[in-house]
Motif scaffolding. Structure first.
Motif, mmCIF file in Angstrom:
data_model
loop_
_atom_site.group_PDB
_atom_site.id
_atom_site.type_symbol
_atom_site.label_atom_id
_atom_site.label_comp_id
_atom_site.label_asym_id
_atom_site.label_seq_id
_atom_site.Cartn_x
_atom_site.Cartn_y
_atom_site.Cartn_z
ATOM 1 N N ARG A 39 -0.718 -0.206 8.027
ATOM 2 C CA ARG A 39 -1.265 -0.724 6.777
ATOM 3 C C ARG A 39 -2.526 0.040 6.374
ATOM 4 O O ARG A 39 -2.711 0.411 5.211
ATOM 5 N N TRP A 40 -3.362 0.286 7.379
ATOM 6 C CA TRP A 40 -4.599 1.042 7.108
ATOM 7 C C TRP A 40 -4.268 2.433 6.583
ATOM 8 O O TRP A 40 -4.887 2.913 5.632
ATOM 9 N N LEU A 41 -3.256 3.065 7.204
ATOM 10 C CA LEU A 41 -2.871 4.412 6.752
ATOM 11 C C LEU A 41 -2.339 4.365 5.331
ATOM 12 O O LEU A 41 -2.629 5.253 4.522
ATOM 13 N N GLY A 42 -1.568 3.308 5.009
ATOM 14 C CA GLY A 42 -1.064 3.163 3.639
ATOM 15 C C GLY A 42 -2.199 3.042 2.653
ATOM 16 O O GLY A 42 -2.178 3.649 1.576
ATOM 17 N N PRO A 70 0.793 -1.227 0.000
ATOM 18 C CA PRO A 70 0.000 0.000 0.000
ATOM 19 C C PRO A 70 0.826 1.277 0.000
ATOM 20 O O PRO A 70 0.271 2.355 -0.185
ATOM 21 N N LEU A 71 2.134 1.189 0.229
ATOM 22 C CA LEU A 71 2.930 2.409 0.141
ATOM 23 C C LEU A 71 3.564 2.582 -1.223
ATOM 24 O O LEU A 71 4.164 3.605 -1.502
ATOM 25 N N LYS A 72 3.466 1.556 -2.078
ATOM 26 C CA LYS A 72 4.006 1.706 -3.433
ATOM 27 C C LYS A 72 2.939 2.241 -4.378
ATOM 28 O O LYS A 72 3.234 2.971 -5.312
ATOM 29 N N ALA A 73 1.684 1.821 -4.116
ATOM 30 C CA ALA A 73 0.593 2.206 -5.010
ATOM 31 C C ALA A 73 0.401 3.720 -5.121
ATOM 32 O O ALA A 73 0.249 4.218 -6.239
ATOM 33 N N PRO A 74 0.438 4.501 -4.001
ATOM 34 C CA PRO A 74 0.198 5.939 -4.158
ATOM 35 C C PRO A 74 1.196 6.610 -5.092
ATOM 36 O O PRO A 74 0.813 7.501 -5.861
ATOM 37 N N GLY A 75 2.463 6.170 -5.057
ATOM 38 C CA GLY A 75 3.451 6.759 -5.963
ATOM 39 C C GLY A 75 3.078 6.527 -7.415
ATOM 40 O O GLY A 75 3.137 7.442 -8.244
ATOM 41 N N LYS A 76 2.651 5.279 -7.701
ATOM 42 C CA LYS A 76 2.261 4.968 -9.086
ATOM 43 C C LYS A 76 1.055 5.782 -9.526
ATOM 44 O O LYS A 76 1.005 6.292 -10.644
ATOM 45 N N ILE A 77 0.078 5.888 -8.616
ATOM 46 C CA ILE A 77 -1.143 6.624 -8.970
ATOM 47 C C ILE A 77 -0.823 8.088 -9.205
ATOM 48 O O ILE A 77 -1.297 8.700 -10.175
ATOM 49 N N ALA A 78 0.027 8.657 -8.301
ATOM 50 C CA ALA A 78 0.371 10.075 -8.464
ATOM 51 C C ALA A 78 1.125 10.286 -9.772
ATOM 52 O O ALA A 78 0.920 11.296 -10.454
#
Lengths: 138, 131
Positions: free
Chosen positions: B15-18, A4-12
């Motif tokens: 994880r939820w925050l991510g 879930p921390l890699k996806a925001p970079g891709k979306i942005a």
């Protein structure tokens, strides 16, 4: 499910490239705001448009954005009386492009704003990642 | 060792925050998509209580898609439509300002989370080393 921390970079990144495509179209319109036809009585440059659509990335399940289609603005051309112009028809009327500089400028400001917001999300996500890495140094 | 659940809760919240950050990124990226509706994740309290809004196992022959009680951190967080959204003329309900404020909240909560984990880790090491 992707990290879930890699996806925001891709979306942005997808958001930023969509807005750059929009800026490209706007700059084409502004550059051709005075482009008349090549021959006498020919149609001038028509304003181009762009629209986006959201798309779910199958790998990550995240909602990306992509360019849906490029279009052409069919609104009527401006007509001016200018018999000396090479593109003038036999009555001396010249058709000018249907580009309104005010509209293009407003559109450009909006594209800029959305681009900056995407960039901000990207930076924020990078900080989250570095906070996570900092957990290892205690 | 019940107090050691703190690490579990902390990683669950991280994880939820991510995932919340992912949803925010989607909203910002689609800020000029016609017809796009802004989304948000379910609040963390519902994740913590184990009240998942997905399907529940009510029969032994059902597939257990929520991952079971032991690994609650692996379940995907359900998303919902952002209830505070105002729809514009093009059918888009994203407000960039609101999304950036939410992103700031996520950052603050993440910072708190990692700092608490760090402090707890330090306490644990202290007790192992004996001062």
């Amino acid at each position: 499910m992707i990290d879930p921390l890699k996806a925001p970079g891709k979306i942005a990144t997808a958001g930023m490239s969509a807005q750059s495509a929009r800026l490209l179209v706007i700059s084409e319109n502004i550059a051709n705001a005075q482009s008349v036809g090549a021959t006498s009585g020919a149609d001038p440059y028509s304003r181009k448009t762009i629209s986006f659509k959201s798309e779910v990335d199958r790998l990550s399940g995240a909602t990306m954005v992509k360019v849906a289609q490029y279009g052409i603005d069919r609104s009527p051309f401006k007509v001016e009386q200018d018999p000396g112009n090479p593109a003038a028809d036999k009555d001396g009327n010249v058709k000018l492009p249907n580009v309104n500089l005010m509209v293009e400028m407003a559109d450009m400001r909006e594209a800029n704003r959305v681009y900056q917001a995407n960039l901000q999300v990207f930076r924020q996500t990078r900080e989250l990642v570095s906070m996570t890495i900092d957990l290892m140094r205690t | 060792m019940s107090e050691l659940r703190l690490f579990g809760i902390a990683s669950q919240q991280a994880r939820w925050l991510g995932e919340r950050q992912t949803v925010i990124a989607s909203n910002v990226a689609n800020a000029s998509t016609p017809g796009y509706k802004a989304k948000d994740v379910m609040p963390f309290s519902s994740v913590l209580n184990g009240v998942q809004s997905g399907m529940r196992v009510t029969n032994s022959r059902h597939m257990n898609i929520s991952g079971g009680a032991g690994q609650a951190g692996t379940t995907a967080t359900a998303t919902r439509l952002d209830p505070t959204g105002k729809t514009s003329h093009s059918g888009n309900s994203v407000s960039i300002e609101r999304e950036l404020v939410k992103s700031g909240e996520v950052k603050g909560a993440y910072s708190l989370n990692t700092n608490v984990v760090k402090a707890f880790h330090r306490m644990l090491l202290m007790s192992v080393r004996g001062g």
